[in-house]
Design a protein around this motif. Structure first.
Motif, PDB file in Angstrom:
ATOM      1  N   LEU A  15       0.828  -1.210   0.000  1.00 13.85           N
ATOM      2  CA  LEU A  15       0.000   0.000   0.000  1.00 13.85           C
ATOM      3  C   LEU A  15       0.861   1.259   0.000  1.00 13.85           C
ATOM      4  O   LEU A  15       0.590   2.217  -0.733  1.00 13.85           O
ATOM      5  N   GLU A  16       1.899   1.253   0.822  1.00 17.53           N
ATOM      6  CA  GLU A  16       2.724   2.451   0.922  1.00 17.53           C
ATOM      7  C   GLU A  16       3.626   2.617  -0.299  1.00 17.53           C
ATOM      8  O   GLU A  16       3.941   3.753  -0.676  1.00 17.53           O
ATOM      9  N   SER A  17       4.018   1.518  -0.911  1.00 20.18           N
ATOM     10  CA  SER A  17       4.794   1.628  -2.148  1.00 20.18           C
ATOM     11  C   SER A  17       3.936   2.216  -3.262  1.00 20.18           C
ATOM     12  O   SER A  17       4.384   3.085  -4.022  1.00 20.18           O
ATOM     13  N   VAL A  18       2.694   1.755  -3.365  1.00 18.22           N
ATOM     14  CA  VAL A  18       1.780   2.307  -4.371  1.00 18.22           C
ATOM     15  C   VAL A  18       1.529   3.788  -4.093  1.00 18.22           C
ATOM     16  O   VAL A  18       1.549   4.623  -5.004  1.00 18.22           O
ATOM     17  N   ALA A  19       1.310   4.131  -2.816  1.00 18.27           N
ATOM     18  CA  ALA A  19       1.055   5.522  -2.462  1.00 18.27           C
ATOM     19  C   ALA A  19       2.263   6.403  -2.759  1.00 18.27           C
ATOM     20  O   ALA A  19       2.113   7.550  -3.209  1.00 18.27           O
ATOM     21  N   THR A  20       3.455   5.886  -2.507  1.00 19.55           N
ATOM     22  CA  THR A  20       4.671   6.648  -2.763  1.00 19.55           C
ATOM     23  C   THR A  20       4.752   7.068  -4.223  1.00 19.55           C
ATOM     24  O   THR A  20       5.127   8.200  -4.547  1.00 19.55           O
ATOM     25  N   VAL A  21       4.380   6.152  -5.117  1.00 20.67           N
ATOM     26  CA  VAL A  21       4.402   6.455  -6.551  1.00 20.67           C
ATOM     27  C   VAL A  21       3.212   7.321  -6.949  1.00 20.67           C
ATOM     28  O   VAL A  21       3.349   8.344  -7.632  1.00 20.67           O
ATOM     29  N   ALA A  22       2.018   6.926  -6.490  1.00 22.56           N
ATOM     30  CA  ALA A  22       0.790   7.610  -6.915  1.00 22.56           C
ATOM     31  C   ALA A  22       0.740   9.055  -6.439  1.00 22.56           C
ATOM     32  O   ALA A  22       0.166   9.913  -7.118  1.00 22.56           O
ATOM     33  N   TYR A  23       1.327   9.325  -5.267  1.00 26.15           N
ATOM     34  CA  TYR A  23       1.235  10.672  -4.693  1.00 26.15           C
ATOM     35  C   TYR A  23       2.540  11.438  -4.813  1.00 26.15           C
ATOM     36  O   TYR A  23       2.801  12.376  -4.052  1.00 26.15           O
ATOM     37  N   THR A  24       3.362  11.064  -5.783  1.00 28.69           N
ATOM     38  CA  THR A  24       4.642  11.740  -5.995  1.00 28.69           C
ATOM     39  C   THR A  24       4.436  13.247  -6.106  1.00 28.69           C
ATOM     40  O   THR A  24       3.557  13.716  -6.832  1.00 28.69           O
ATOM     41  N   GLY A  25       5.260  13.984  -5.383  1.00 31.15           N
ATOM     42  CA  GLY A  25       5.173  15.437  -5.432  1.00 31.15           C
ATOM     43  C   GLY A  25       4.119  16.037  -4.532  1.00 31.15           C
ATOM     44  O   GLY A  25       3.985  17.262  -4.463  1.00 31.15           O
ATOM     45  N   GLY A  26       3.352  15.182  -3.839  1.00 29.63           N
ATOM     46  CA  GLY A  26       2.342  15.689  -2.919  1.00 29.63           C
ATOM     47  C   GLY A  26       1.191  16.406  -3.587  1.00 29.63           C
ATOM     48  O   GLY A  26       0.558  17.289  -2.986  1.00 29.63           O
ATOM     49  N   TRP A  27       0.851  15.986  -4.818  1.00 27.05           N
ATOM     50  CA  TRP A  27      -0.202  16.696  -5.552  1.00 27.05           C
ATOM     51  C   TRP A  27      -1.577  16.650  -4.871  1.00 27.05           C
ATOM     52  O   TRP A  27      -2.335  17.632  -4.960  1.00 27.05           O
ATOM     53  N   PRO A  28      -1.952  15.538  -4.154  1.00 27.24           N
ATOM     54  CA  PRO A  28      -3.287  15.581  -3.526  1.00 27.24           C
ATOM     55  C   PRO A  28      -3.431  16.711  -2.508  1.00 27.24           C
ATOM     56  O   PRO A  28      -4.456  17.390  -2.457  1.00 27.24           O
ATOM     57  N   ALA A  29      -2.409  16.918  -1.684  1.00 25.62           N
ATOM     58  CA  ALA A  29      -2.483  17.990  -0.686  1.00 25.62           C
ATOM     59  C   ALA A  29      -2.611  19.344  -1.360  1.00 25.62           C
ATOM     60  O   ALA A  29      -3.373  20.212  -0.906  1.00 25.62           O
ATOM     61  N   ARG A  30      -1.893  19.555  -2.463  1.00 23.97           N
ATOM     62  CA  ARG A  30      -1.966  20.839  -3.164  1.00 23.97           C
ATOM     63  C   ARG A  30      -3.345  21.061  -3.768  1.00 23.97           C
ATOM     64  O   ARG A  30      -3.864  22.188  -3.770  1.00 23.97           O
ATOM     65  N   VAL A  31      -3.956  20.004  -4.269  1.00 24.17           N
ATOM     66  CA  VAL A  31      -5.317  20.124  -4.808  1.00 24.17           C
ATOM     67  C   VAL A  31      -6.306  20.455  -3.697  1.00 24.17           C
ATOM     68  O   VAL A  31      -7.154  21.348  -3.825  1.00 24.17           O
ATOM     69  N   LEU A  32      -6.190  19.750  -2.561  1.00 20.19           N
ATOM     70  CA  LEU A  32      -7.123  19.963  -1.451  1.00 20.19           C
ATOM     71  C   LEU A  32      -6.971  21.348  -0.834  1.00 20.19           C
ATOM     72  O   LEU A  32      -7.935  21.870  -0.256  1.00 20.19           O
ATOM     73  N   GLU A  33      -5.780  21.957  -0.958  1.00 24.15           N
ATOM     74  CA  GLU A  33      -5.593  23.306  -0.437  1.00 24.15           C
ATOM     75  C   GLU A  33      -6.467  24.329  -1.161  1.00 24.15           C
ATOM     76  O   GLU A  33      -6.711  25.421  -0.644  1.00 24.15           O
ATOM     77  N   ARG A  34      -6.964  23.997  -2.325  1.00 26.04           N
ATOM     78  CA  ARG A  34      -7.846  24.905  -3.078  1.00 26.04           C
ATOM     79  C   ARG A  34      -9.309  24.738  -2.681  1.00 26.04           C
ATOM     80  O   ARG A  34     -10.160  25.472  -3.189  1.00 26.04           O
ATOM     81  N   ILE A  35      -9.587  23.783  -1.798  1.00 26.90           N
ATOM     82  CA  ILE A  35     -10.968  23.502  -1.401  1.00 26.90           C
ATOM     83  C   ILE A  35     -11.138  23.930   0.051  1.00 26.90           C
ATOM     84  O   ILE A  35     -10.598  23.282   0.961  1.00 26.90           O
ATOM     85  N   PRO A  36     -11.865  25.008   0.329  1.00 25.49           N
ATOM     86  CA  PRO A  36     -11.962  25.515   1.707  1.00 25.49           C
ATOM     87  C   PRO A  36     -12.452  24.477   2.709  1.00 25.49           C
ATOM     88  O   PRO A  36     -12.014  24.476   3.858  1.00 25.49           O
ATOM     89  N   ALA A  37     -13.353  23.589   2.289  1.00 28.87           N
ATOM     90  CA  ALA A  37     -13.911  22.606   3.223  1.00 28.87           C
ATOM     91  C   ALA A  37     -12.841  21.707   3.816  1.00 28.87           C
ATOM     92  O   ALA A  37     -12.989  21.218   4.946  1.00 28.87           O
ATOM     93  N   PHE A  38     -11.753  21.484   3.095  1.00 32.20           N
ATOM     94  CA  PHE A  38     -10.701  20.612   3.597  1.00 32.20           C
ATOM     95  C   PHE A  38      -9.748  21.340   4.544  1.00 32.20           C
ATOM     96  O   PHE A  38      -8.789  20.738   5.006  1.00 32.20           O
ATOM     97  N   GLY A  39     -10.035  22.608   4.842  1.00 37.48           N
ATOM     98  CA  GLY A  39      -9.251  23.328   5.823  1.00 37.48           C
ATOM     99  C   GLY A  39      -9.988  23.547   7.135  1.00 37.48           C
ATOM    100  O   GLY A  39      -9.485  24.230   8.030  1.00 37.48           O
ATOM    101  N   ARG A  40     -11.150  22.941   7.283  1.00 32.55           N
ATOM    102  CA  ARG A  40     -11.948  23.136   8.491  1.00 32.55           C
ATOM    103  C   ARG A  40     -11.516  22.172   9.596  1.00 32.55           C
ATOM    104  O   ARG A  40     -11.247  21.007   9.340  1.00 32.55           O
ATOM    105  N   VAL A  41     -11.482  22.697  10.802  1.00 37.23           N
ATOM    106  CA  VAL A  41     -11.100  21.912  11.976  1.00 37.23           C
ATOM    107  C   VAL A  41     -12.151  22.149  13.057  1.00 37.23           C
ATOM    108  O   VAL A  41     -12.502  23.296  13.353  1.00 37.23           O
ATOM    109  N   THR A  42     -12.628  21.073  13.646  1.00 33.63           N
ATOM    110  CA  THR A  42     -13.591  21.171  14.737  1.00 33.63           C
ATOM    111  C   THR A  42     -12.856  21.340  16.058  1.00 33.63           C
ATOM    112  O   THR A  42     -11.950  20.565  16.368  1.00 33.63           O
TER     113      THR A  42
END
Length: 294
Positions: A22-49
């Motif tokens: 799982l972590e080997s696949v994730a290492t390749v699939a998430y190269t460059g940290g693109w998911p976090a950069r995409v989620l930073e454009r979505i305000p809902a993913f910055g909410r904390v209770t």
């Protein structure tokens, strides 16, 4: 080319072939940290209770003079890495700064996948900025599956005492209170005898373990409160509750404050994400406990 994972990079146990895959696949699939950069454009993913609990656990002073409450903030499962957006962590640490607790307690799993010097520096800077007189932390399974020494050093630079089967007494006026921290219950080597021996003489002990699986190590030892994380509240849940939670006790107590026969168990949903860049009906949280005499 990202380095694929075939074994744990640290002392943690239970890094299974499935987890390695799982972590080997994730290492390749998430190269460059693109998911976090995409989620930073979505305000809902910055909410904390922000969750607050007032608990009458603080012992009265022997001279019966009034005693001010103890304010303890708890945050867990930051999971710095390719999935957790920076604006989420910005908000979480802004809340912790607003709280300005007497004690900051961190519940482990500071990274997802490999710890790097850059992530360690980010962790250290974020934690150092929180205005708390005392900062303590335990380690999580993801920390023990990578370079945990790098993580420990980063926390120590931020003024944190890392508790591995150890305890820390608080300064006056709460010098009769100790925080007991266990090694990770599943992937580490929890030693409750050693941990609670370090808290001998305390009139109140607050226990911390990365996951609810630490409950058997704390049960019957006189600590009325156990703080844990790990479950993410399922991370992806239905309105009726979590769909998948790892660990038998995590499935029993996936998130929230539970009044058990001998103590109160708190399970944080944490902040970050692992495996999939998604949270659903499992909002990230930070918690303030106000411990009072009544």
């Amino acid at each position: 080319m990202p380095r694929l994972r075939s074994k744990a990079g640290g002392r943690g146990r239970h890094f299974t072939p499935v987890r390695a895959l799982l972590e080997s696949v994730a290492t390749v699939a998430y190269t460059g940290g693109w998911p976090a950069r995409v989620l930073e454009r979505i305000p809902a993913f910055g909410r904390v209770t922000r969750i607050e609990h007032r608990l009458p656990l603080l012992p009265p002073r022997p001279d019966h003079e009034p005693r001010r409450p103890l304010r303890l903030a708890f945050a867990s499962d930051l999971h710095l890495g390719p999935l957790t957006p920076r604006h989420l962590l910005d908000r979480a640490f802004a809340v912790l700064t607003e709280i300005a607790p007497d004690v900051l307690v961190l519940g482990g799993d500071y990274v997802y996948l490999e710890a790097t010097p850059a992530l360690a520096d980010e962790l250290s800077a974020r934690v150092a900025a929180v205005p708390a007189a005392v900062k303590v932390a335990v380690l999580g399974n993801h920390d023990l599956w990578t370079d945990h020494a790098l993580i420990e050093a980063a926390l120590e630079r931020a003024g944190v005492r890392v508790l591995i089967n150890d305890a820390a007494f608080l300064p006056a006026p709460h010098d009769d209170v100790a925080i007991v921290g266990l090694d990770e219950p599943w992937s580490g080597d929890a030693d409750p005898d050693r941990a609670f021996a370090a808290a001998a003489g305390a009139r109140l002990t607050v226990a911390v373990a990365h996951s609810p699986e630490g409950y058997p190590f704390v049960r019957g030892r006189g600590a009325p409160l156990l703080l844990t994380g790990h479950t993410h509240g399922g991370q992806i849940a239905a309105p009726s509750g979590p769909i998948v939670v790892h660990g038998a006790l995590g499935r029993r107590w996936p998130a929230g404050l539970f009044k058990l026969p001998d103590l109160q168990l708190y399970v944080s949903r944490g902040l970050g994400m692992v495996d999939l860049p998604l949270r659903l009906f499992a909002a990230p949280d930070v918690t303030l406990f106000t411990l009072a005499t009544s």
